[in-house]
Design a protein around this motif. Structure first.
Motif, PDB file in Angstrom:
ATOM      1  N   ILE A 106       0.833  -1.207   0.000  1.00  0.00           N
ATOM      2  CA  ILE A 106       0.000   0.000   0.000  1.00  0.00           C
ATOM      3  C   ILE A 106       0.862   1.249   0.000  1.00  0.00           C
ATOM      4  O   ILE A 106       0.565   2.234  -0.689  1.00  0.00           O
ATOM      5  CB  ILE A 106      -0.947  -0.038   1.210  1.00  0.00           C
ATOM      6  N   ASN A 107       1.944   1.249   0.756  1.00  0.00           N
ATOM      7  CA  ASN A 107       2.841   2.407   0.779  1.00  0.00           C
ATOM      8  C   ASN A 107       3.436   2.662  -0.601  1.00  0.00           C
ATOM      9  O   ASN A 107       3.453   3.800  -1.089  1.00  0.00           O
ATOM     10  CB  ASN A 107       3.946   2.161   1.802  1.00  0.00           C
ATOM     11  N   SER A 108       3.899   1.604  -1.247  1.00  0.00           N
ATOM     12  CA  SER A 108       4.471   1.754  -2.584  1.00  0.00           C
ATOM     13  C   SER A 108       3.424   2.233  -3.580  1.00  0.00           C
ATOM     14  O   SER A 108       3.709   3.093  -4.431  1.00  0.00           O
ATOM     15  CB  SER A 108       5.085   0.428  -3.028  1.00  0.00           C
ATOM     16  N   SER A 109       2.206   1.702  -3.478  1.00  0.00           N
ATOM     17  CA  SER A 109       1.152   2.075  -4.430  1.00  0.00           C
ATOM     18  C   SER A 109       0.756   3.538  -4.272  1.00  0.00           C
ATOM     19  O   SER A 109       0.618   4.271  -5.264  1.00  0.00           O
ATOM     20  CB  SER A 109      -0.068   1.173  -4.218  1.00  0.00           C
ATOM     21  N   PHE A 110       0.583   3.994  -3.033  1.00  0.00           N
ATOM     22  CA  PHE A 110       0.183   5.386  -2.836  1.00  0.00           C
ATOM     23  C   PHE A 110       1.286   6.350  -3.246  1.00  0.00           C
ATOM     24  O   PHE A 110       1.003   7.460  -3.715  1.00  0.00           O
ATOM     25  CB  PHE A 110      -0.214   5.612  -1.378  1.00  0.00           C
ATOM     26  N   LEU A 111       2.528   5.965  -3.073  1.00  0.00           N
ATOM     27  CA  LEU A 111       3.609   6.827  -3.545  1.00  0.00           C
ATOM     28  C   LEU A 111       3.601   6.934  -5.064  1.00  0.00           C
ATOM     29  O   LEU A 111       3.851   8.017  -5.630  1.00  0.00           O
ATOM     30  CB  LEU A 111       4.951   6.291  -3.048  1.00  0.00           C
ATOM     31  N   LYS A 112       3.309   5.828  -5.735  1.00  0.00           N
ATOM     32  CA  LYS A 112       3.210   5.883  -7.201  1.00  0.00           C
ATOM     33  C   LYS A 112       2.038   6.751  -7.633  1.00  0.00           C
ATOM     34  O   LYS A 112       2.149   7.547  -8.587  1.00  0.00           O
ATOM     35  CB  LYS A 112       3.071   4.464  -7.756  1.00  0.00           C
ATOM     36  N   LEU A 113       0.908   6.606  -6.954  1.00  0.00           N
ATOM     37  CA  LEU A 113      -0.247   7.433  -7.295  1.00  0.00           C
ATOM     38  C   LEU A 113       0.024   8.905  -7.008  1.00  0.00           C
ATOM     39  O   LEU A 113      -0.403   9.784  -7.773  1.00  0.00           O
ATOM     40  CB  LEU A 113      -1.466   6.960  -6.507  1.00  0.00           C
ATOM     41  N   ALA A 114       0.710   9.193  -5.905  1.00  0.00           N
ATOM     42  CA  ALA A 114       1.058  10.580  -5.605  1.00  0.00           C
ATOM     43  C   ALA A 114       1.982  11.155  -6.666  1.00  0.00           C
ATOM     44  O   ALA A 114       1.874  12.346  -7.016  1.00  0.00           O
ATOM     45  CB  ALA A 114       1.702  10.665  -4.223  1.00  0.00           C
ATOM     46  N   ASP A 115       2.888  10.344  -7.181  1.00  0.00           N
ATOM     47  CA  ASP A 115       3.786  10.817  -8.231  1.00  0.00           C
ATOM     48  C   ASP A 115       3.023  11.120  -9.516  1.00  0.00           C
ATOM     49  O   ASP A 115       3.294  12.113 -10.202  1.00  0.00           O
ATOM     50  CB  ASP A 115       4.865   9.761  -8.475  1.00  0.00           C
ATOM     51  N   VAL A 116       2.043  10.252  -9.847  1.00  0.00           N
ATOM     52  CA  VAL A 116       1.203  10.519 -11.023  1.00  0.00           C
ATOM     53  C   VAL A 116       0.351  11.752 -10.789  1.00  0.00           C
ATOM     54  O   VAL A 116       0.118  12.549 -11.714  1.00  0.00           O
ATOM     55  CB  VAL A 116       0.328   9.285 -11.330  1.00  0.00           C
ATOM     56  N   PHE A 117      -0.128  11.929  -9.551  1.00  0.00           N
ATOM     57  CA  PHE A 117      -0.911  13.129  -9.224  1.00  0.00           C
ATOM     58  C   PHE A 117      -0.070  14.385  -9.426  1.00  0.00           C
ATOM     59  O   PHE A 117      -0.582  15.418  -9.872  1.00  0.00           O
ATOM     60  CB  PHE A 117      -1.382  13.029  -7.774  1.00  0.00           C
ATOM     61  N   ARG A 118       1.199  14.309  -9.111  1.00  0.00           N
ATOM     62  CA  ARG A 118       2.076  15.481  -9.235  1.00  0.00           C
ATOM     63  C   ARG A 118       2.357  15.827 -10.687  1.00  0.00           C
ATOM     64  O   ARG A 118       2.381  17.009 -11.058  1.00  0.00           O
ATOM     65  CB  ARG A 118       3.381  15.207  -8.498  1.00  0.00           C
ATOM     66  N   THR A 119       2.537  14.824 -11.516  1.00  0.00           N
ATOM     67  CA  THR A 119       2.951  15.073 -12.910  1.00  0.00           C
ATOM     68  C   THR A 119       1.829  14.917 -13.919  1.00  0.00           C
ATOM     69  O   THR A 119       2.015  15.273 -15.081  1.00  0.00           O
ATOM     70  CB  THR A 119       4.091  14.115 -13.282  1.00  0.00           C
ATOM     71  N   GLY A 120       0.682  14.372 -13.515  1.00  0.00           N
ATOM     72  CA  GLY A 120      -0.372  14.065 -14.469  1.00  0.00           C
ATOM     73  C   GLY A 120      -1.288  15.241 -14.732  1.00  0.00           C
ATOM     74  O   GLY A 120      -1.083  16.370 -14.271  1.00  0.00           O
ATOM     75  N   THR A 121      -2.338  14.919 -15.461  1.00  0.00           N
ATOM     76  CA  THR A 121      -3.335  15.921 -15.819  1.00  0.00           C
ATOM     77  C   THR A 121      -4.449  15.948 -14.780  1.00  0.00           C
ATOM     78  O   THR A 121      -4.526  15.094 -13.899  1.00  0.00           O
ATOM     79  CB  THR A 121      -3.927  15.612 -17.201  1.00  0.00           C
ATOM     80  N   ASN A 122      -5.313  16.949 -14.915  1.00  0.00           N
ATOM     81  CA  ASN A 122      -6.436  17.040 -13.983  1.00  0.00           C
ATOM     82  C   ASN A 122      -7.385  15.857 -14.126  1.00  0.00           C
ATOM     83  O   ASN A 122      -8.033  15.452 -13.160  1.00  0.00           O
ATOM     84  CB  ASN A 122      -7.205  18.340 -14.219  1.00  0.00           C
ATOM     85  N   PHE A 123      -7.470  15.304 -15.339  1.00  0.00           N
ATOM     86  CA  PHE A 123      -8.329  14.132 -15.534  1.00  0.00           C
ATOM     87  C   PHE A 123      -7.830  12.954 -14.697  1.00  0.00           C
ATOM     88  O   PHE A 123      -8.615  12.276 -14.030  1.00  0.00           O
ATOM     89  CB  PHE A 123      -8.343  13.773 -17.023  1.00  0.00           C
ATOM     90  N   LEU A 124      -6.525  12.714 -14.707  1.00  0.00           N
ATOM     91  CA  LEU A 124      -5.971  11.638 -13.885  1.00  0.00           C
ATOM     92  C   LEU A 124      -6.069  11.964 -12.401  1.00  0.00           C
ATOM     93  O   LEU A 124      -6.264  11.073 -11.569  1.00  0.00           O
ATOM     94  CB  LEU A 124      -4.508  11.392 -14.268  1.00  0.00           C
ATOM     95  N   ARG A 125      -5.952  13.247 -12.040  1.00  0.00           N
ATOM     96  CA  ARG A 125      -6.062  13.630 -10.638  1.00  0.00           C
ATOM     97  C   ARG A 125      -7.460  13.343 -10.088  1.00  0.00           C
ATOM     98  O   ARG A 125      -7.617  12.992  -8.914  1.00  0.00           O
ATOM     99  CB  ARG A 125      -5.725  15.115 -10.472  1.00  0.00           C
ATOM    100  N   ILE A 126      -8.485  13.482 -10.936  1.00  0.00           N
ATOM    101  CA  ILE A 126      -9.843  13.169 -10.488  1.00  0.00           C
ATOM    102  C   ILE A 126      -9.961  11.698 -10.122  1.00  0.00           C
ATOM    103  O   ILE A 126     -10.523  11.338  -9.079  1.00  0.00           O
ATOM    104  CB  ILE A 126     -10.861  13.549 -11.588  1.00  0.00           C
ATOM    105  N   TRP A 127      -9.386  10.823 -10.958  1.00  0.00           N
ATOM    106  CA  TRP A 127      -9.476   9.383 -10.675  1.00  0.00           C
ATOM    107  C   TRP A 127      -8.640   9.010  -9.455  1.00  0.00           C
ATOM    108  O   TRP A 127      -9.033   8.147  -8.664  1.00  0.00           O
ATOM    109  CB  TRP A 127      -9.023   8.579 -11.892  1.00  0.00           C
ATOM    110  N   ILE A 128      -7.511   9.669  -9.289  1.00  0.00           N
ATOM    111  CA  ILE A 128      -6.696   9.399  -8.099  1.00  0.00           C
ATOM    112  C   ILE A 128      -7.436   9.848  -6.847  1.00  0.00           C
ATOM    113  O   ILE A 128      -7.385   9.192  -5.790  1.00  0.00           O
ATOM    114  CB  ILE A 128      -5.330  10.087  -8.227  1.00  0.00           C
ATOM    115  N   LEU A 129      -8.132  10.985  -6.921  1.00  0.00           N
ATOM    116  CA  LEU A 129      -8.941  11.429  -5.793  1.00  0.00           C
ATOM    117  C   LEU A 129     -10.000  10.393  -5.436  1.00  0.00           C
ATOM    118  O   LEU A 129     -10.235  10.114  -4.255  1.00  0.00           O
ATOM    119  CB  LEU A 129      -9.592  12.779  -6.142  1.00  0.00           C
TER     120      LEU A 129
END
Length: 1010
Positions: free
Chosen positions: A59-82
């Motif tokens: 879970i720690n590794s997965s959330f760090l990957k998602l946080a990294d995508v949230f930082r560099t991704g688009t708002n569309f991807l940020r909605i799904w991460i939220l």
């Protein structure tokens, strides 16, 4: 009567089975893809991954990957991460690198895009549980509330509400800011409506709660619009429910708006809030509040207000205090309900009946001798319920089915409170069952009759002809519909089949204590012949649950050949053999021939042996059928104990005492040895019964998810073993022997089983008969002898227990609550099957992580409070190239109790090895429920440890170990803790003495047993 069948064969939504690392690797590849579609698909699959592998490392590794995508991704991807963060809130506590996680997400707050900042605020608000005191996040929310972008401000309001619920510092610091925004003229009205709910979380200290309450009460006259009043009252109610001290003041405020505000939505919201406060603390309500609600209900013609007023009173009468205050016939609550019980609105009449039923049940419970007024009120209430049932059924539509179900619940509650009321409802329900009503109504009537039949089954016996008549009609109707293919008939097949099963169940209940006649059996077989295999299976299942195993044998006879699955074939073969075995035991009834009794027991044991073999074949990796196998195996052992007792009693004639029996008795100082071979046979039989009872106790301890009736079933079976053991010991042991159990205490424990369910009542009655025979024999003779009358008494007891039909418990077929423990052990061997290497002189740190996984309806019968983790180290020695386990003195056992947080727990152990060699480590987890009872539900996890021994170090290590164990504390091993809700066994178990070793002062005590 019916239950949801649990399905343990989950397909995983079509995803292939793979380990956690492979799954995470595949998702990581998709996240790094340049296609936004693949990235989105990978993001939405993370919640499923968290549920399947809920361990911190993944879970720690997965959330760090998602946080990294949230930082560099688009708002569309940020909605799904939220969305992922919102769905995985319970797994956020397992993030290890919280600082790095927050840094990656928070970096988006420096963006020039207000939408990106809004998504960041919402994401941080979803993670408020793990970062409640982050000052930089608090500052960002405070700053975003002054933003010129409405989207960012709304996101900041949402985040402020989430942080205020978690952080006391944030709630206090934001109180003035929220107050200024609400009272400010610049803030739009719709935004003020969003800000007011934040105030409900300002309950962390008394001064803030008082300030918020004053602010909200000042807002009510300043903003008198309907929306503002409703939102403000709701927020004040939530705040009062959290603080409790403001409940009287809030009730008075709500009653004021209920009486004075003419708007019906405000009245409805006031009543809804009063209902919530009634749940939280009805004892804190000021006097006269219920009278005010009654006055409002009587003075209005609006059905919604009337219904909500009754719903508030219905919640209040759940408290015994309210029932006691308004039990009088002239009380306003009774007058209101008696007026509306004949209302033209069925919903209001039903609520009035529910309130009167609660008060009547309280009177039955508290007053053993009800006065004349209460008795007359109960009779009047029964008549009102019967009238309301008749009115609803006469409508011949399905609009009021919910109200009919509630009224039938009231009827069953009155029957449970006073079984004398059963006769008043069985005739009415049985008559309506055969009339021209809808099938859905018949289902509800059958369920109510089944519930009443469980209380007093003899009341259903008069309705047996009506049940048989209706079954004959349904059978002929089904035969006629087989030639038709109309959609209407096909749509009603499921309902008709359900009615068939329920009617057959009612027949089983009615004949639970009587003999079957040929006509009833023929009608039942006609139903089986006209139904499909699933319906027949349910009928046979109901027959086994009520002890009609001869009927189940007829139904199961050809069923195994009608399925295509190998697992189902062996499962049905198991049920078929169990039914055949129990049907053979029914032939014992009225027989006094010991040979016939023994032959029938032998045949039953053969069938049960085939059943246990079939259960092994029916097991699969996804469905182990462990409980079913153990239950069937113990039944086989119990029947074998009965058979061996018969052989022992027969030896009184076939093996008379030898001539030297008297001298043997003098030599051994055991006077009972003068009776020869039968003494040893009876003592061996008593030991076997004691052993069988202990195995039933262990089975009980593994049934964490079982329903109360199943646990009661196992208790009674255990007590059957214990009673027989004590009866034998009364005969074959001398009067001064310490091995004889205290009979008075034992029989008191046996009589404490007050069977409330029909499934266990017959078995409990058999235990009472055996106890009576045993006591009569003990009262007849004072001298310790073994004569033919003792053997006949034991044979009579065996006949009673063998002739008592076994009622298969519900847990044997259906699992309504599913609880499993999944463990992850660190370290693990690099290659499966190899050992974990430990250098000599060092210690092994074992980390145990576990997740309590729930199926359908978690906490239905009992919930998990604590988990006891046990680690056992067993050294192994190699003698003549064979691996052997030494004595228990060389074993090391560590135990630790942890409290799960969001179903996750972790603990660590530090193991020291006295000498080099090969060790086997076993890790086990036991659950502790809310009442403090220990349950064994997990499978042991084992792996090998190899300790390299240096030359000349063995003697020094032994000396260090002996010096380190000078201080010891007496504790009880968790395996010897009391069995939950268990009647004490006849034999007392020896408490194991364990040593205590304090491994880590920061953790709880760890118990060590050598």
């Amino acid at each position: 009567m019916s239950a949801v069948r649990s399905n343990s064969f989950e397909s995983g939504l079509g995803e292939p089975e793979q380990d956690a690392n492979s799954a995470l690797t595949d998702l990581d590849k998709s996240l790094r893809s340049g296609k936004i579609g693949e990235q989105s698909e990978a993001i939405v699959r993370f919640p499923r991954l968290f549920e399947k592998y809920p361990f911190p490392i993944l879970i720690n590794s997965s959330f760090l990957k998602l946080a990294d995508v949230f930082r560099t991704g688009t708002n569309f991807l940020r909605i799904w991460i939220l969305r992922v963060f919102e769905q995985s809130e319970k797994h956020l506590d397992k993030i290890l690198n919280v600082d790095e996680f927050v840094r990656r997400v928070y970096s988006v707050m420096h963006s020039n895009d207000p939408v990106a900042r809004a998504l960041t605020l919402r994401t941080l608000g979803a993670c408020a549980g793990i970062i409640p005191e982050r000052q930089q996040v608090h500052h960002s929310i405070h700053r975003s509330l002054d933003s010129n972008d409405a989207v960012e401000v709304e996101a900041a309001i949402k985040a402020a509400e989430q942080f205020a619920a978690k952080s006391k510092t944030f709630a206090i610091s934001m109180c003035n800011k929220i107050s200024d925004m609400i009272q400010g003229q610049v803030t739009p009205a719709y935004m003020k409506l969003q800000l007011i709910p934040i105030l409900q979380h300002m309950h962390h200290d008394t001064s803030t709660a008082i300030l918020v309450r004053k602010l909200c009460t000042d807002l009510l006259p300043k903003y008198p619009s309907k929306e503002f009043v409703i939102v403000t009252l709701k927020s004040l109610t939530q705040l009062s429910a959290a603080t409790l001290v403001d409940i009287p003041e809030q009730v008075s405020l709500l009653l004021y708006y209920l009486r004075s505000d003419p708007r019906w939505p405000v009245k409805a919201q006031s009543l809804t809030n009063l209902k919530q406060l009634a749940r939280e603390g009805s004892h804190l309500w000021p006097s006269g509040s219920i009278e005010d609600i009654v006055d409002v209900a009587l003075s209005t013609e609006t059905v919604l207000v009337q219904s909500l007023s009754l719903s508030v009173i219905l919640v209040l009468v759940q408290s015994p205090i309210t029932c006691h205050l308004y039990r009088d016939t002239n009380s306003p609550v009774r007058k209101l309900c008696e007026k509306w019980v004949f209302s033209q609105n069925i919903a209001i009449a039903t609520q009035a009946v529910q309130i009167l039923t609660k008060i009547a049940c309280y009177c039955y419970k508290e007053d053993n001798n009800m006065n004349i007024n209460d008795t007359n009120h109960a009779k009047q209430l029964i008549g009102q319920i019967e009238t309301l049932i008749q009115i609803i059924i006469s409508k011949k539509d399905n609009e009021d089915l919910h109200q009919l179900k509630l009224v039938l619940h009231c009827a069953v509650a009155l029957c449970s409170a006073s079984p004398d009321n059963c006769i008043h409802f069985t005739d009415l329900l049985g008559f309506n069952l055969t009339t021209d009503c809808s099938n859905e109504t018949r289902i509800l009537l059958c369920e109510a009759l089944g519930a009443i039949g469980s209380i007093q089954p003899d009341k259903l016996l008069n309705l047996l002809p009506d049940f048989c008549l209706k079954l004959s009609e349904l059978s002929s109707q089904n035969n006629n519909s087989n030639n038709s293919t109309t959609a209407t008939i096909k749509a009603d097949d499921d309902t008709i089949n359900k009615i068939k099963v329920m009617l057959c169940t009612l027949v089983f209940q009615a004949i639970s204590e009587y003999e079957w006649d040929i006509k009833t059996i023929d009608i039942l077989m006609n139903v089986v012949a006209s139904s499909n295999q699933w319906v027949n299976y349910r009928i046979a299942r109901a027959a086994t649950r009520y002890g009609h195993n001869n009927i189940a044998d007829m139904v199961f006879s050809n069923m195994p050949l009608q399925v295509s699955s190998e697992y189902l074939y062996f499962w049905l073969m198991c049920l078929k053999e169990i039914s055949k075995g129990e049907a053979r035991l029914l032939n014992i009834k009225g027989s006094t021939n010991r040979s016939q009794l023994a032959n029938n027991l032998v045949e039953a044991i053969k069938h049960y042996s085939k059943a246990t073999t079939a259960l092994k074949a029916a097991s699969s990796p996804t469905q182990t059928l462990q409980f079913q196998y153990e239950y069937t195996k113990l039944r086989t052992e119990f029947l074998d104990c009965l058979l061996q007792l018969i052989y022992a009693c027969n030896s009184l004639c076939t093996a008379p005492p030898p001539a030297i029996a008297g001298s043997t008795a003098q030599t051994s100082r055991d006077d009972m040895q003068r009776f020869g071979h039968i003494t040893q046979q009876l003592r061996a039989s008593a030991k076997e019964f004691h052993s069988c009872g202990e195995f039933y106790a262990k089975l009980y301890q593994t049934a964490f998810d079982a329903d109360p009736n199943t646990l009661e079933n196992i208790q009674i079976l255990q007590q059957m073993c214990t009673i027989m053991a004590v009866s034998i010991e009364r005969i074959c042991h001398p009067s001064n022997s310490t091995s004889v159990t205290d009979d008075a205490a034992l029989f008191a424990n046996c009589n404490s089983i007050n069977s409330q369910s029909l499934e266990t009542r017959l078995m409990s009655t058999a235990c009472e008969k055996v106890i009576k025979i045993s006591k009569e024999l003990a009262a007849e003779t004072e001298m310790k002898t073994i004569a033919h009358k003792h053997a006949d008494s034991l044979i009579n007891q065996v006949t009673i227990l063998a002739n008592t039909s076994l009622c298969i418990p519900r847990y044997f077929y259906q699992v309504l609550q599913s609880t499993t423990v999944k463990l992850s052990i660190t370290p693990q061997p690099r290659v499966l099957g190899e050992s974990v290497s430990v250098p000599h002189g060092s210690q092994l740190a074992v980390k145990v992580e576990g997740v309590v996984q729930h199926g359908g309806k978690p906490g239905l019968f009992r919930s998990v409070k604590e988990v006891i983790v046990t680690v056992t180290s067993v050294p192994q020695t190699r003698i003549n190239h064979d691996l052997q386990v030494p004595n228990d003195n060389n074993c090391l056992t560590l135990t630790q109790t942890v409290t799960p947080h969001r179903d996750f727990f972790t603990t660590q152990f530090l193991l020291a090895f006295a000498q080099g060699g090969q060790y086997v480590l076993s890790i086990d987890a036991c659950l502790v429920d809310s009442s403090g009872c220990v349950w064994r539900v997990s499978q042991k996890t084992t792996f090998a440890v190899k300790v390299y021994e240096e030359p000349g170090a063995k003697q020094n290590q032994v000396q260090q170990t002996s010096s380190a164990s000078t201080s010891s504390t007496t504790t009880i091993n968790p395996t010897q803790l009391p069995i939950p809700n268990q009647i004490p066994l006849a034999t007392s178990s020896t408490q194991l003495i364990t040593n205590t070793l304090n491994v880590n002062p920061a953790q709880s005590n760890i118990n060590v047993r050598r």
